[in-house]
Design an enzyme around this catalytic site. Structure first.
Site, short mmCIF file in Angstrom:
data_model
loop_
_atom_site.label_atom_id
_atom_site.label_comp_id
_atom_site.label_asym_id
_atom_site.label_seq_id
_atom_site.Cartn_x
_atom_site.Cartn_y
_atom_site.Cartn_z
N SER A 197 5.71 17.64 -30.58
CA SER A 197 6.43 18.37 -31.61
C SER A 197 6.22 17.74 -33.04
O SER A 197 6.59 18.60 -34.28
CB SER A 197 7.94 18.60 -31.20
OG SER A 197 8.68 17.49 -31.40
N LYS B 71 13.35 15.77 -35.32
CA LYS B 71 13.04 16.88 -36.14
C LYS B 71 13.24 16.71 -37.52
O LYS B 71 14.00 15.47 -37.92
CB LYS B 71 13.90 17.60 -35.80
CG LYS B 71 13.74 18.36 -34.36
CD LYS B 71 12.61 18.95 -33.81
CE LYS B 71 12.39 19.38 -32.34
NZ LYS B 71 11.24 19.70 -31.73
#
Length: 175
Positions: free
Chosen positions: A93, A130
């Site tokens: 990711s 993130k």
């Protein structure tokens, strides 16, 4: 080239090295100026063993390290003030930020980060990495891979346990 004797270090370089290690310049340039014991002492003072966190739990407004997968020797010069630990990257990711599966992530423990910084975030007892944004009172957790949609958190209507646990400081890649 210094070790082979094909070039000599300049005085500026010697001064920076001496300052970094907290020693006299003469210890670097005089024959026999530093013995093996001095070098081992400097090396030992400059390395810190930090935990590689395998599992984290979050509850009652706090988080705890549940499992340590080992320790990583880390140069003290990589660390500032505060508490540090490592996480191991999982998945793809964050490939757009050059973070790949298996990379070691040096994290500085802190409860918040600036807009756009990369953070370790606990989502229901799982630590993820993130990019963090805030917009109109919402927390947006953005991957660096277009195949993953952002996670948008409305603090008013949120049933998930989401907390920032630290800021990414370095990515360690083993070859």
């Amino acid at each position: 080239t210094w070790e082979k004797g094909t070039k000599e270090p300049r005085m500026g370089a010697i001064e920076r090295i001496a300052t970094h290690f907290g020693i006299k310049k003469s210890n670097l340039i005089e024959d026999g100026g530093m013995d093996e014991l001095d070098l081992q002492q400097i090396a030992a003072e400059e390395i810190v063993r930090l935990p590689i966190v395998g599992q984290i739990s979050c509850g009652n407004g706090t988080w705890a390290i549940e499992e340590v997968d080992g320790y990583e020797e880390t140069p003290h010069s990589w660390l500032g003030s505060g508490e540090y630990f490592y996480l191991r990257a999982k998945g793809d990711s964050m490939v757009g930020a050059r973070i790949h599966d298996g990379d070691l992530l040096l994290i500085r423990k802190q409860p918040d980060v600036a807009d756009g910084e990369i953070a370790a975030v606990i989502i229901d007892d799982e630590a993820v990495l993130k990019r963090v944004y805030r917009q109109n009172g919402m927390l947006i957790l953005q991957s660096e891979n277009p195949k993953y949609p952002p996670i948008i958190v409305d603090p008013k209507n949120n049933s998930r346990n989401i907390r920032i646990i630290g800021k990414l400081k370095k990515v360690v890649i083993d070859f």
